[in-house]
Design a protein around this motif. Structure first.
Motif, PDB file in Angstrom:
ATOM      1  N   ASP A  74      46.620   8.498  15.454  1.00 30.00           N
ATOM      2  CA  ASP A  74      47.998   8.962  15.355  1.00 30.00           C
ATOM      3  C   ASP A  74      48.497   9.669  16.613  1.00 30.00           C
ATOM      4  O   ASP A  74      49.683   9.600  16.926  1.00 30.00           O
ATOM      5  N   THR A  75      47.622  10.347  17.332  1.00 31.23           N
ATOM      6  CA  THR A  75      48.042  11.118  18.509  1.00 31.23           C
ATOM      7  C   THR A  75      47.735  10.390  19.823  1.00 31.23           C
ATOM      8  O   THR A  75      47.785  11.005  20.890  1.00 31.23           O
ATOM      9  N   PHE A  76      47.451   9.113  19.752  1.00 32.02           N
ATOM     10  CA  PHE A  76      47.082   8.338  20.931  1.00 32.02           C
ATOM     11  C   PHE A  76      48.068   8.526  22.088  1.00 32.02           C
ATOM     12  O   PHE A  76      47.658   8.751  23.226  1.00 32.02           O
ATOM     13  N   ASP A  77      49.339   8.419  21.834  1.00 28.09           N
ATOM     14  CA  ASP A  77      50.347   8.466  22.898  1.00 28.09           C
ATOM     15  C   ASP A  77      50.389   9.800  23.635  1.00 28.09           C
ATOM     16  O   ASP A  77      50.895   9.865  24.754  1.00 28.09           O
ATOM     17  N   ASP A  78      49.840  10.850  23.046  1.00 31.06           N
ATOM     18  CA  ASP A  78      49.787  12.157  23.705  1.00 31.06           C
ATOM     19  C   ASP A  78      48.590  12.287  24.644  1.00 31.06           C
ATOM     20  O   ASP A  78      48.558  13.197  25.480  1.00 31.06           O
ATOM     21  N   TYR A  79      47.611  11.401  24.520  1.00 32.50           N
ATOM     22  CA  TYR A  79      46.349  11.549  25.243  1.00 32.50           C
ATOM     23  C   TYR A  79      45.908  10.296  25.992  1.00 32.50           C
ATOM     24  O   TYR A  79      44.789  10.255  26.514  1.00 32.50           O
ATOM     25  N   ALA A  80      46.752   9.291  26.042  1.00 33.60           N
ATOM     26  CA  ALA A  80      46.319   8.033  26.650  1.00 33.60           C
ATOM     27  C   ALA A  80      47.522   7.198  27.074  1.00 33.60           C
ATOM     28  O   ALA A  80      48.663   7.478  26.705  1.00 33.60           O
ATOM     29  N   ILE A  81      47.221   6.180  27.839  1.00 35.18           N
ATOM     30  CA  ILE A  81      48.212   5.205  28.288  1.00 35.18           C
ATOM     31  C   ILE A  81      47.696   3.828  27.898  1.00 35.18           C
ATOM     32  O   ILE A  81      46.533   3.499  28.148  1.00 35.18           O
ATOM     33  N   GLU A  82      48.548   3.018  27.309  1.00 37.18           N
ATOM     34  CA  GLU A  82      48.168   1.650  26.984  1.00 37.18           C
ATOM     35  C   GLU A  82      48.665   0.725  28.099  1.00 37.18           C
ATOM     36  O   GLU A  82      49.805   0.829  28.532  1.00 37.18           O
ATOM     37  N   THR A  83      47.788  -0.143  28.566  1.00 37.60           N
ATOM     38  CA  THR A  83      48.161  -1.124  29.586  1.00 37.60           C
ATOM     39  C   THR A  83      48.150  -2.508  28.936  1.00 37.60           C
ATOM     40  O   THR A  83      47.768  -2.651  27.769  1.00 37.60           O
ATOM     41  N   ASP A  84      48.503  -3.517  29.713  1.00 40.14           N
ATOM     42  CA  ASP A  84      48.464  -4.883  29.195  1.00 40.14           C
ATOM     43  C   ASP A  84      47.038  -5.339  28.902  1.00 40.14           C
ATOM     44  O   ASP A  84      46.819  -6.189  28.055  1.00 40.14           O
ATOM     45  N   SER A  85      46.067  -4.742  29.608  1.00 36.28           N
ATOM     46  CA  SER A  85      44.687  -5.208  29.466  1.00 36.28           C
ATOM     47  C   SER A  85      43.764  -4.245  28.717  1.00 36.28           C
ATOM     48  O   SER A  85      42.613  -4.575  28.457  1.00 36.28           O
ATOM     49  N   GLY A  86      44.244  -3.045  28.397  1.00 33.27           N
ATOM     50  CA  GLY A  86      43.365  -2.095  27.723  1.00 33.27           C
ATOM     51  C   GLY A  86      44.009  -0.734  27.547  1.00 33.27           C
ATOM     52  O   GLY A  86      45.235  -0.602  27.514  1.00 33.27           O
ATOM     53  N   PHE A  87      43.155   0.277  27.474  1.00 33.78           N
ATOM     54  CA  PHE A  87      43.595   1.636  27.169  1.00 33.78           C
ATOM     55  C   PHE A  87      42.982   2.611  28.174  1.00 33.78           C
ATOM     56  O   PHE A  87      41.811   2.495  28.515  1.00 33.78           O
ATOM     57  N   CYS A  88      43.774   3.574  28.618  1.00 27.63           N
ATOM     58  CA  CYS A  88      43.329   4.591  29.569  1.00 27.63           C
ATOM     59  C   CYS A  88      43.468   5.951  28.899  1.00 27.63           C
ATOM     60  O   CYS A  88      44.580   6.384  28.592  1.00 27.63           O
ATOM     61  N   LEU A  89      42.350   6.628  28.674  1.00 25.89           N
ATOM     62  CA  LEU A  89      42.344   7.909  27.992  1.00 25.89           C
ATOM     63  C   LEU A  89      42.119   9.047  28.981  1.00 25.89           C
ATOM     64  O   LEU A  89      41.240   8.954  29.843  1.00 25.89           O
ATOM     65  N   PHE A  90      42.894  10.118  28.850  1.00 25.03           N
ATOM     66  CA  PHE A  90      42.802  11.269  29.739  1.00 25.03           C
ATOM     67  C   PHE A  90      41.519  12.049  29.434  1.00 25.03           C
ATOM     68  O   PHE A  90      41.425  12.742  28.418  1.00 25.03           O
ATOM     69  N   THR A  91      40.542  11.968  30.318  1.00 24.65           N
ATOM     70  CA  THR A  91      39.226  12.549  30.052  1.00 24.65           C
ATOM     71  C   THR A  91      39.252  14.069  29.940  1.00 24.65           C
ATOM     72  O   THR A  91      38.460  14.645  29.202  1.00 24.65           O
ATOM     73  N   GLU A  92      40.140  14.726  30.648  1.00 24.36           N
ATOM     74  CA  GLU A  92      40.172  16.197  30.647  1.00 24.36           C
ATOM     75  C   GLU A  92      40.682  16.774  29.325  1.00 24.36           C
ATOM     76  O   GLU A  92      40.494  17.955  29.048  1.00 24.36           O
TER      77      GLU A  92
END
Length: 158
Positions: A74-92
């Motif tokens: 549910d909170t994905f958009d606050d902690y990550a970016i979705e790209t065309d090829s996958g997902f990038c999560l903010f490690t910090e």
């Protein structure tokens, strides 16, 4: 999972095509999403940061964990970016863990309880890797103890 480096620019970067062209020409750009340049190589991220700082367009620099497939919480958009090829999560901002022991039934019930606290579940990893908000680490440990399962937290700084 692999590590990416994100360089966030001011939202007006898209209105300044010469900077976009320069960065694309001088670096191996992995992707560009939501005013954020994504790189596999730190040197290219550092170059982009310096160009943006000089132009007064730099916003933020971060390390991201790139994953090809998974399930967004549910909170994905606050902690990550979705790209065309996958997902990038903010490690910090996140902690990542795997389930390392417990009965099948206890694990199933614990995962059900974890679901409301998960930002993302990486499906390509074996065992599955679960991501929760960093400040919820003690809650995750408490749920694991309550269901008598074992979890192991991963070091996202590597």
């Amino acid at each position: 999972m692999k590590i990416l480096y994100g360089v966030e620019a001011s939202y007006i970067i898209q209105d300044v095509p010469e900077f976009m062209d320069l960065i694309k020409k001088e670096t191996d750009l992995f992707d560009f999403q939501q005013s954020t340049f994504l790189f596999e190589q730190m040197a290219h991220a550092e170059f982009t940061r310096s160009v943006l700082v000089e132009a007064g367009l730099f916003e933020e620099f971060f390390k991201l964990c790139y994953i090809n497939s998974g399930v967004k919480g549910d909170t994905f958009d606050d902690y990550a970016i979705e790209t065309d090829s996958g997902f990038c999560l903010f490690t910090e901002l996140l902690s990542a863990f795997t389930i390392t022991g417990g009965s099948e039934e206890d694990i199933r019930m614990a995962v059900y309880q974890f679901q409301e606290h998960l930002v993302f579940t990486a499906k390509e990893e074996v065992p599955l890797v679960y991501f929760s908000e960093l400040h919820l680490k003690d809650l995750i440990i408490g749920i694991a103890e309550a269901y008598d399962i074992q979890v192991s937290f991963l070091d996202l700084d590597k």
